[in-house]
Design a protein around this motif. Structure first.
Motif, mmCIF file in Angstrom:
data_model
loop_
_atom_site.group_PDB
_atom_site.id
_atom_site.type_symbol
_atom_site.label_atom_id
_atom_site.label_comp_id
_atom_site.label_asym_id
_atom_site.label_seq_id
_atom_site.Cartn_x
_atom_site.Cartn_y
_atom_site.Cartn_z
ATOM 1 N N GLU A 39 0.774 -1.093 0.118
ATOM 2 C CA GLU A 39 -0.145 -0.085 0.142
ATOM 3 C C GLU A 39 0.959 1.090 -0.013
ATOM 4 O OE1 GLU A 39 -2.688 1.907 -0.706
ATOM 5 O OE2 GLU A 39 -3.948 0.428 0.428
ATOM 6 N N VAL A 40 0.384 2.147 -0.638
ATOM 7 C CA VAL A 40 0.980 3.593 -0.353
ATOM 8 C C VAL A 40 -0.062 4.267 0.472
ATOM 9 C CG1 VAL A 40 1.579 5.991 -1.586
ATOM 10 C CG2 VAL A 40 2.159 3.678 -2.608
ATOM 11 N N LEU A 41 0.454 4.703 1.738
ATOM 12 C CA LEU A 41 -0.353 5.275 2.608
ATOM 13 C C LEU A 41 0.012 6.707 2.896
ATOM 14 C CD1 LEU A 41 -2.670 4.605 4.852
ATOM 15 C CD2 LEU A 41 -0.692 4.148 6.432
ATOM 16 N N THR A 42 -0.930 7.614 3.144
ATOM 17 C CA THR A 42 -0.644 8.972 3.145
ATOM 18 C C THR A 42 -1.061 9.555 4.602
ATOM 19 O OG1 THR A 42 -2.698 9.985 2.176
ATOM 20 C CG2 THR A 42 -0.801 9.367 0.679
ATOM 21 N N CYS A 43 -0.579 10.735 4.802
ATOM 22 C CA CYS A 43 -0.670 11.582 5.987
ATOM 23 C C CYS A 43 -2.168 11.764 5.991
ATOM 24 C CB CYS A 43 0.176 12.682 6.444
ATOM 25 S SG CYS A 43 1.756 12.033 6.744
ATOM 26 N N ALA A 44 -2.728 12.457 4.696
ATOM 27 C CA ALA A 44 -3.813 12.816 4.724
ATOM 28 C C ALA A 44 -5.125 11.688 4.987
ATOM 29 C CB ALA A 44 -4.254 13.391 3.294
ATOM 30 N N GLU A 45 -4.736 10.700 4.603
ATOM 31 C CA GLU A 45 -5.646 9.402 4.928
ATOM 32 C C GLU A 45 -5.985 9.265 6.143
ATOM 33 O OE1 GLU A 45 -5.500 6.099 1.508
ATOM 34 O OE2 GLU A 45 -3.448 6.756 1.988
ATOM 35 N N VAL A 46 -4.652 9.387 7.148
ATOM 36 C CA VAL A 46 -4.915 8.947 8.409
ATOM 37 C C VAL A 46 -5.052 10.292 9.202
ATOM 38 C CG1 VAL A 46 -2.874 7.035 8.482
ATOM 39 C CG2 VAL A 46 -2.467 9.182 8.903
ATOM 40 N N GLY A 47 -5.103 11.212 8.585
ATOM 41 C CA GLY A 47 -5.402 12.582 9.382
ATOM 42 C C GLY A 47 -4.639 13.154 10.362
ATOM 43 N N ALA A 48 -3.192 12.784 10.324
ATOM 44 C CA ALA A 48 -2.089 13.424 10.957
ATOM 45 C C ALA A 48 -0.673 13.326 10.290
ATOM 46 C CB ALA A 48 -2.060 12.538 12.356
ATOM 47 N N GLY A 49 0.227 14.088 10.512
ATOM 48 C CA GLY A 49 1.306 14.347 10.140
ATOM 49 C C GLY A 49 2.409 13.146 10.838
ATOM 50 N N LYS A 50 3.408 13.189 10.386
ATOM 51 C CA LYS A 50 4.689 12.199 10.877
ATOM 52 C C LYS A 50 5.062 12.708 12.330
ATOM 53 C CE LYS A 50 5.800 9.844 6.813
ATOM 54 N NZ LYS A 50 7.006 9.601 5.897
ATOM 55 N N ASP A 51 4.563 13.823 12.956
ATOM 56 C CA ASP A 51 4.832 14.205 14.340
ATOM 57 C C ASP A 51 4.133 13.450 15.116
ATOM 58 O OD1 ASP A 51 2.540 15.515 13.240
ATOM 59 O OD2 ASP A 51 2.840 17.316 14.531
ATOM 60 N N GLU A 52 2.990 12.741 14.622
ATOM 61 C CA GLU A 52 2.321 11.672 15.477
ATOM 62 C C GLU A 52 2.324 10.312 14.868
ATOM 63 O OE1 GLU A 52 -1.945 13.031 15.800
ATOM 64 O OE2 GLU A 52 -1.616 14.885 15.717
ATOM 65 N N PRO A 53 2.290 9.206 15.535
ATOM 66 C CA PRO A 53 2.645 7.689 15.094
ATOM 67 C C PRO A 53 1.491 7.362 14.388
ATOM 68 C CG PRO A 53 1.943 7.984 17.190
ATOM 69 C CD PRO A 53 2.175 9.166 16.730
ATOM 70 N N ALA A 54 0.382 8.031 14.045
ATOM 71 C CA ALA A 54 -0.741 7.492 13.461
ATOM 72 C C ALA A 54 -0.554 6.705 12.071
ATOM 73 C CB ALA A 54 -1.995 8.354 12.954
ATOM 74 N N ILE A 55 0.476 7.126 11.164
ATOM 75 C CA ILE A 55 0.686 6.709 9.793
ATOM 76 C C ILE A 55 1.386 5.361 10.044
ATOM 77 C CG2 ILE A 55 2.853 8.173 9.490
ATOM 78 C CD1 ILE A 55 1.602 8.198 6.413
ATOM 79 N N PHE A 56 2.389 5.333 11.043
ATOM 80 C CA PHE A 56 3.299 4.231 11.025
ATOM 81 C C PHE A 56 2.418 3.104 11.684
ATOM 82 C CE2 PHE A 56 6.137 7.745 11.960
ATOM 83 C CZ PHE A 56 6.896 7.603 10.609
ATOM 84 N N ARG A 57 1.537 3.450 12.663
ATOM 85 C CA ARG A 57 0.686 2.417 13.030
ATOM 86 C C ARG A 57 -0.390 1.928 12.322
ATOM 87 N NH1 ARG A 57 -1.343 5.499 18.808
ATOM 88 N NH2 ARG A 57 1.113 5.391 19.818
ATOM 89 N N GLU A 58 -0.928 2.676 11.220
ATOM 90 C CA GLU A 58 -1.953 2.044 10.339
ATOM 91 C C GLU A 58 -0.926 1.354 9.227
ATOM 92 O OE1 GLU A 58 -5.041 1.546 7.858
ATOM 93 O OE2 GLU A 58 -4.801 2.059 9.948
ATOM 94 N N ALA A 59 0.154 1.633 9.005
ATOM 95 C CA ALA A 59 1.121 0.750 7.999
ATOM 96 C C ALA A 59 1.175 -0.476 8.841
ATOM 97 C CB ALA A 59 2.271 1.354 7.820
ATOM 98 N N LEU A 60 1.423 -0.577 9.916
ATOM 99 C CA LEU A 60 1.791 -1.783 10.733
ATOM 100 C C LEU A 60 0.454 -2.876 10.647
ATOM 101 C CD1 LEU A 60 3.994 -2.903 12.574
ATOM 102 C CD2 LEU A 60 2.436 -2.337 14.412
ATOM 103 N N ARG A 61 -0.589 -2.167 10.648
ATOM 104 C CA ARG A 61 -2.002 -2.777 10.546
ATOM 105 C C ARG A 61 -1.911 -3.349 9.103
ATOM 106 N NH1 ARG A 61 -6.710 -2.746 8.520
ATOM 107 N NH2 ARG A 61 -6.435 -0.834 7.444
#
Length: 434
Positions: free
Chosen positions: A340-362
């Motif tokens: 997958e190509v996952l974006t900060c826009a999709e998770v609603g947070a920039g990389k100053d928060e771990p949301a995108i990394f956690r979603e990638a893990l999922r």
């Protein structure tokens, strides 16, 4: 006492049936020289004092190699000899009672054949589980066989490490891949071998391939040689609006996603366009670069192909527009490497928060300790590291002034993907200071 997952990677359980003209101590030392990560002494018929003498001798040997030493079943003897732990079966003393007897300092391993037994063992203080028999075994005739589906269910149901046991050897170990186990416990595959040290080295190599491993890659500055286009983009955008950029603009935008940058333009420069319109305008300015010009960083394609051959699942996590990144990856022939190509826009947070990394893990379905995040930006490295990920910092000229801090903060530092990447050679014992 918590059991580190790497402790279970290659777990040797003794059986003196194959001692022959050697000694059990000699066999154990050969196994230790071959790389076993844990030793369990199992003696069912030995007189207590002889057992204690043997346990003391092998305990000293194991500790000289820095390997945990456990006793099978005999709680009293384990306490007497100050072993590192005890392993009990379902027909032995109940886990809760064992924990009360040994206290918190010793490891407690418990055998399990069902999800219910596994959950109950963890509840009663087990530090790890031995699940099996996963294959038919001659070393324990009464062992109940456990299907691989049940093994997977057990691994998902508990938070403590799990090792598989029963009938495992070099020829069938591959069948345990991606079940979720943290290692294998072996008896005859070790102690019936005429070349224990040599076979243990081979078994250890096979055991390291059992876990599904994952990699999360940033795009700009990590996979793509694209950071130069961003250096003046903010200023160029503001000029299209008839505005003069301030001297601190580059620093202000450095750690922001596109949505965060759009919000900054609204608040700091009074732009009345919506965030979506601002992002569309910016993407329009850089579209031709991503669609026709941007190149991969040196060595990326070969490195990704190597990781794919090793069955490492990969995902992209980026702050840049999804369509632009996908087109750049497709044009450079690597898009199909990623789940997958996952974006900060999709998770609603920039990389100053771990949301995108956690979603990638999922998305990858891998464990955090088996997943490496590749990033070139210090703030993103800091975020992933703080959230418990393994992090490989990647050199990019745009962050040259942060190289020292990146080296200190990351688990591995990569100057170039052209150099040999050893990150995935051995979980939790990597050294990639390239």
């Amino acid at each position: 006492m918590k059991c580190e997952k790497r402790t279970l990677l290659l777990y040797a359980v003794t059986d003196r049936a194959w001692v022959g003209d050697k000694t059990l101590r000699w066999q154990v030392e050969e196994a230790l020289k071959g790389g076993v990560t844990c030793v369990q002494l199992r003696e069912k018929d030995m007189p207590e004092e002889d057992f204690l003498k043997e346990a003391e001798e092998i305990k000293v040997l194991c500790r000289s190699y820095g390997v945990p030493f456990l006793i099978n079943d005999n709680v009293t003897l384990a306490v007497r000899c100050k072993a590192d732990g005890i392993h009990v079966g379902q027909r032995d003393m109940q886990a809760g009672e064992v924990r009360r007897r040994i206290g918190d300092a010793m490891l407690l391993g418990v055998s399990a054949q069902t999800v219910e037994q596994a959950v109950e063992a963890e509840k009663n203080g087990a530090d790890y589980l031995g699940v099996g028999a996963v294959f038919a075994t001659s070393t324990k005739a009464d062992a109940q066989e456990v299907t691989l589906d049940t093994l997977r269910e057990i691994c998902r149901a508990v938070s403590i490490p799990v090792c598989a046991i029963g009938g495992i050897h070099k020829g069938n170990m591959h069948e345990l891949r991606n079940t979720g186990i943290d290692g294998v416990a072996l008896v005859s595959a070790v102690f019936a071998s005429p070349s224990i040290q040599k076979d243990c080295r081979e078994l250890l190599g096979l055991a390291k391939t059992l876990k599904q491993r994952g990699a999360v890659f940033d795009a700009d500055g990590t996979l793509l040689d694209s950071m130069s286009v961003w250096d003046t983009l903010g200023a160029d955008y503001l000029r299209t609006k008839g505005l003069s950029p301030r001297k601190d603009l580059e620093e202000q935008l450095k750690n922001r996603s596109l949505h965060q940058a759009a919000s900054y333009f609204q608040s700091a420069y009074g732009i009345t366009d919506s965030q979506e319109t601002i992002i569309e305008d910016i993407n329009g300015m850089i579209a031709s670069f991503y669609c026709s010009k941007v190149q991969l960083k040196k060595g990326v394609k070969d490195m990704l192909e190597m990781l794919r051959k090793e069955d490492i699942k990969m995902c992209v996590a980026t702050a840049t527009d999804k369509n632009l990144i996908e087109e750049a990856l497709r044009r450079n022939g690597i898009l199909d490497c990623f789940e997958e190509v996952l974006t900060c826009a999709e998770v609603g947070a920039g990389k100053d928060e771990p949301a995108i990394f956690r979603e990638a893990l999922r998305i990858l379905g891998t464990a955090k300790e088996d997943t490496v995040v590749f990033e070139d930006a210090l703030y993103a490295v800091r975020t992933a590291k703080k959230d418990g990920f393994l992090v490989a910092a990647v050199y990019d000229p745009s962050a040259a002034d942060e190289e020292e801090n990146l080296r200190k903060l990351s688990d591995y530092y990569i100057r170039s993907f052209d150099e040999r990447i050893t990150i995935f050679d051995e979980k939790n014992t990597y050294d990639c200071r390239l």
